[in-house]
Design an enzyme around this catalytic site. Structure first.
Site, PDB file in Angstrom:
ATOM      1  N   ALA A 145      42.482  43.855  55.336  1.00  0.00           N
ATOM      2  CA  ALA A 145      41.168  43.377  55.775  1.00  0.00           C
ATOM      3  C   ALA A 145      41.328  42.328  56.873  1.00  0.00           C
ATOM      4  O   ALA A 145      40.573  42.334  57.861  1.00  0.00           O
ATOM      5  CB  ALA A 145      40.388  42.790  54.598  1.00  0.00           C
TER       6      ALA A 145
ATOM      7  N   ARG B 230      43.819  42.126  58.986  1.00  0.00           N
ATOM      8  CA  ARG B 230      44.240  42.846  60.203  1.00  0.00           C
ATOM      9  C   ARG B 230      43.038  43.492  60.890  1.00  0.00           C
ATOM     10  O   ARG B 230      42.919  43.467  62.118  1.00  0.00           O
ATOM     11  CB  ARG B 230      45.291  43.898  59.868  1.00  0.00           C
ATOM     12  CG  ARG B 230      46.656  43.330  59.583  1.00  0.00           C
ATOM     13  CD  ARG B 230      47.735  44.412  59.565  1.00  0.00           C
ATOM     14  NE  ARG B 230      47.490  45.469  58.605  1.00  0.00           N
ATOM     15  CZ  ARG B 230      47.870  45.442  57.327  1.00  0.00           C
ATOM     16  NH1 ARG B 230      48.522  44.389  56.853  1.00  0.00           N
ATOM     17  NH2 ARG B 230      47.611  46.456  56.525  1.00  0.00           N
TER      18      ARG B 230
ATOM     19  N   GLU C  47      39.875  42.529  60.709  1.00  0.00           N
ATOM     20  CA  GLU C  47      39.036  41.477  61.289  1.00  0.00           C
ATOM     21  C   GLU C  47      39.724  40.817  62.480  1.00  0.00           C
ATOM     22  O   GLU C  47      39.057  40.398  63.433  1.00  0.00           O
ATOM     23  CB  GLU C  47      38.672  40.456  60.208  1.00  0.00           C
ATOM     24  CG  GLU C  47      37.726  41.068  59.189  1.00  0.00           C
ATOM     25  CD  GLU C  47      37.796  40.452  57.814  1.00  0.00           C
ATOM     26  OE1 GLU C  47      36.992  40.869  56.965  1.00  0.00           O
ATOM     27  OE2 GLU C  47      38.643  39.582  57.573  1.00  0.00           O
TER      28      GLU C  47
ATOM     29  N   GLU D 272      38.060  35.015  55.441  1.00  0.00           N
ATOM     30  CA  GLU D 272      38.980  36.044  54.946  1.00  0.00           C
ATOM     31  C   GLU D 272      40.297  35.431  54.483  1.00  0.00           C
ATOM     32  O   GLU D 272      40.858  35.840  53.458  1.00  0.00           O
ATOM     33  CB  GLU D 272      39.241  37.103  56.027  1.00  0.00           C
ATOM     34  CG  GLU D 272      40.130  38.236  55.561  1.00  0.00           C
ATOM     35  CD  GLU D 272      39.541  39.019  54.400  1.00  0.00           C
ATOM     36  OE1 GLU D 272      40.243  39.195  53.380  1.00  0.00           O
ATOM     37  OE2 GLU D 272      38.377  39.454  54.500  1.00  0.00           O
TER      38      GLU D 272
ATOM     39  N   GLU E 140      46.485  41.038  34.733  1.00  0.00           N
ATOM     40  CA  GLU E 140      45.628  41.734  33.770  1.00  0.00           C
ATOM     41  C   GLU E 140      44.169  41.596  34.180  1.00  0.00           C
ATOM     42  O   GLU E 140      43.765  40.636  34.825  1.00  0.00           O
ATOM     43  CB  GLU E 140      45.837  41.192  32.356  1.00  0.00           C
ATOM     44  CG  GLU E 140      45.228  39.829  32.113  1.00  0.00           C
ATOM     45  CD  GLU E 140      45.470  39.332  30.703  1.00  0.00           C
ATOM     46  OE1 GLU E 140      44.483  38.978  30.041  1.00  0.00           O
ATOM     47  OE2 GLU E 140      46.636  39.296  30.294  1.00  0.00           O
TER      48      GLU E 140
ATOM     49  N   HIS F  68      40.487  40.679  33.911  1.00  0.00           N
ATOM     50  CA  HIS F  68      39.746  39.642  33.191  1.00  0.00           C
ATOM     51  C   HIS F  68      38.446  39.404  33.936  1.00  0.00           C
ATOM     52  O   HIS F  68      38.400  39.453  35.172  1.00  0.00           O
ATOM     53  CB  HIS F  68      40.575  38.349  33.126  1.00  0.00           C
ATOM     54  CG  HIS F  68      39.996  37.329  32.205  1.00  0.00           C
ATOM     55  ND1 HIS F  68      38.955  36.510  32.570  1.00  0.00           N
ATOM     56  CD2 HIS F  68      40.319  37.007  30.934  1.00  0.00           C
ATOM     57  CE1 HIS F  68      38.650  35.721  31.557  1.00  0.00           C
ATOM     58  NE2 HIS F  68      39.471  36.002  30.552  1.00  0.00           N
TER      59      HIS F  68
ATOM     60  N   LYS G  49      37.243  37.047  42.496  1.00  0.00           N
ATOM     61  CA  LYS G  49      37.521  37.945  43.613  1.00  0.00           C
ATOM     62  C   LYS G  49      36.233  38.478  44.233  1.00  0.00           C
ATOM     63  O   LYS G  49      36.122  38.590  45.463  1.00  0.00           O
ATOM     64  CB  LYS G  49      38.418  39.093  43.166  1.00  0.00           C
ATOM     65  CG  LYS G  49      39.846  38.633  42.878  1.00  0.00           C
ATOM     66  CD  LYS G  49      40.721  39.799  42.486  1.00  0.00           C
ATOM     67  CE  LYS G  49      42.163  39.366  42.328  1.00  0.00           C
ATOM     68  NZ  LYS G  49      43.062  40.505  42.133  1.00  0.00           N
ATOM     69  N   ASP G  50      35.244  38.805  43.398  1.00  0.00           N
ATOM     70  CA  ASP G  50      33.965  39.293  43.915  1.00  0.00           C
ATOM     71  C   ASP G  50      33.251  38.209  44.721  1.00  0.00           C
ATOM     72  O   ASP G  50      32.628  38.489  45.749  1.00  0.00           O
ATOM     73  CB  ASP G  50      33.066  39.780  42.782  1.00  0.00           C
ATOM     74  CG  ASP G  50      33.527  41.096  42.181  1.00  0.00           C
ATOM     75  OD1 ASP G  50      34.456  41.718  42.737  1.00  0.00           O
ATOM     76  OD2 ASP G  50      32.974  41.493  41.136  1.00  0.00           O
TER      77      ASP G  50
END
EC number: 2.7.1.107
Length: 160
Positions: free
Chosen positions: A61, A63, A65, A100, A116, A118, A125-126
């Site tokens: 991503a 790269r 941008e 970014e 894992e 979670h 991350k969202d």
């Protein structure tokens, strides 16, 4: 024995030294934190360049941008607009790269903690991804509002 300053609800060991696993314990000694002036700036620059190298090598991503920035920054430098508008055009592109990089650092930290699945990891991350989307939207909006009328005027002149 309780300290005369402690409250009744405070545990007896509340003023004991912090263990190494305690999140409030002081961080281990960092030899770079004592650097000042040019030495600190030199180390900071080396770390920043290493961060750019990692982002370019590992983050597709970033790269993409960066490719967009390689197109838009020269355009922003030559388009005939006022200096403040030029700063807005270039700043909106750089903001996308900044967000970014921060998003990628959040993702790396989450993955370092655990791979894992979670709910809180997904949420972090969202949220980072949403921040990138907002920055991209702001960039598009800035370019459309500033450069859009110029493009319309140029195409109108070509038609006549």
């Amino acid at each position: 024995m309780r300290s005369p300053l402690s409250t009744r609800n405070e545990p007896a060991d509340a003023h004991e030294p912090l263990g190494p696993d305690d999140p409030l314990a002081p961080l281990p000694f960092n030899p770079y934190k004592g650097n000042r002036g040019l030495t600190r700036a030199w180390h900071a620059m080396k770390n920043s360049l290493a961060g750019f190298r990692v982002a370019i090598r590992e983050e597709s991503a970033f790269r993409q941008e960066l490719t967009l920035a390689a197109i838009l920054v020269p355009c922003g430098l030559v388009v005939p607009v006022e200096p403040v508008a030029r700063v807005l055009l270039l700043g909106s592109v750089l903001l996308v790269l900044i967000v970014e990089l921060l998003n990628s650092s959040v993702e790396a930290a989450i993955d370092r903690i655990s791979l894992e699945r979670h709910e809180l990891s997904r949420r972090a991350k969202d949220l980072g991804s949403a921040a990138v989307m907002v920055a991209l939207f702001m960039c598009v909006m800035t370019w459309v509002l500033i450069v859009g009328p110029l493009v319309v005027r140029w195409t109108g002149m070509l038609m006549h």
